[in-house]
Write an enzyme that holds these catalytic residues in place. Sequence first.
Site, PDB file in Angstrom:
ATOM      1  N   TYR A 197       0.666  -1.324  -0.016  1.00 44.14           N
ATOM      2  CA  TYR A 197       0.035   0.033   0.096  1.00 44.14           C
ATOM      3  C   TYR A 197       0.804   1.317  -0.053  1.00 44.14           C
ATOM      4  CZ  TYR A 197      -3.698  -3.392   1.176  1.00 44.14           C
ATOM      5  OH  TYR A 197      -4.530  -4.551   1.223  1.00 44.14           O
ATOM      6  N   HIS A 205      -4.963   6.206  -0.971  1.00 47.57           N
ATOM      7  CA  HIS A 205      -5.589   6.121   0.366  1.00 47.57           C
ATOM      8  C   HIS A 205      -4.410   6.163   1.514  1.00 47.57           C
ATOM      9  CE1 HIS A 205      -9.402   5.191   1.903  1.00 47.57           C
ATOM     10  NE2 HIS A 205      -9.338   3.790   2.187  1.00 47.57           N
ATOM     11  N   PHE A 215      -5.093  -1.317   9.509  1.00 46.09           N
ATOM     12  CA  PHE A 215      -5.867  -1.171   8.201  1.00 46.09           C
ATOM     13  C   PHE A 215      -7.114   0.068   8.281  1.00 46.09           C
ATOM     14  CE2 PHE A 215      -4.069  -5.203   7.346  1.00 46.09           C
ATOM     15  CZ  PHE A 215      -3.329  -4.991   6.039  1.00 46.09           C
ATOM     16  N   ASN A 263     -10.169   0.594   7.853  1.00 44.78           N
ATOM     17  CA  ASN A 263     -11.359   0.599   8.440  1.00 44.78           C
ATOM     18  C   ASN A 263     -11.616   0.310   9.871  1.00 44.78           C
ATOM     19  OD1 ASN A 263     -11.987   0.814   5.700  1.00 44.78           O
ATOM     20  ND2 ASN A 263     -12.957  -1.323   5.308  1.00 44.78           N
ATOM     21  N   ASN A 277     -14.192   5.466   5.355  1.00 47.13           N
ATOM     22  CA  ASN A 277     -14.420   4.342   6.381  1.00 47.13           C
ATOM     23  C   ASN A 277     -13.485   4.509   7.687  1.00 47.13           C
ATOM     24  OD1 ASN A 277     -16.555   3.031   5.236  1.00 47.13           O
ATOM     25  ND2 ASN A 277     -15.193   1.887   3.833  1.00 47.13           N
TER      26      ASN A 277
END
Length: 189
Positions: free
Chosen positions: A15, A20, A66, A68, A114
């Site tokens: 990532y 994000h 993560f 969320n 989120n």
Amino acid sequence: MVKMIVGLGNPGSKYDNTKHNIGFMAIDTIVKNLDINFTEEKNFKALVGSTFINQEKIYFVKPVTFMNNSGIAVKALLTYYNISIQDLIVIYDDLDMEVGKIRFRQKGSAGGHNGIKSIISHIGTQEFDRIKIGIGRPKQGMTVINHVLGKFDQDDDITIKNTLNKVDNAVNYYLQMKNFEKTMQKYNG
């Protein structure tokens, strides 16, 4: 007084430098210029670095839960370090703003994000300061998930670098002035 500045993102090299993860990228830029190192705080599910600025302890945080589940780490650290919600700033990506735009807000809904939903759920309020960084909308035919988990276009590299430097300047201004509203007035654009 103690402050906590949280950048949102997803852990793992897969990532790195994705849209994000712009919150992680912003935190990395800020701490690099302050010469701060992170340590993994497994009990809090976060990477944490700290320093003193103007006799105030400042914690810089990258949750490793993560996106969320970011609220788990944020709530645990606020509680452990006895940090007031008024001394929390969260930096994260915003789809509804063009790439590289910055917006400071003192409160508000999650707006479909989120990570912010998780934080609001865990700390029980929308009343915390935030810095939103625009990542733009997905191109025609691209899903939101592929967009946010994709890397920035090469054309955006200079814009993103300038944006991260502006966020760094704004956070340092805030830490000197100790006033989020003045920072908003100076850096919202």
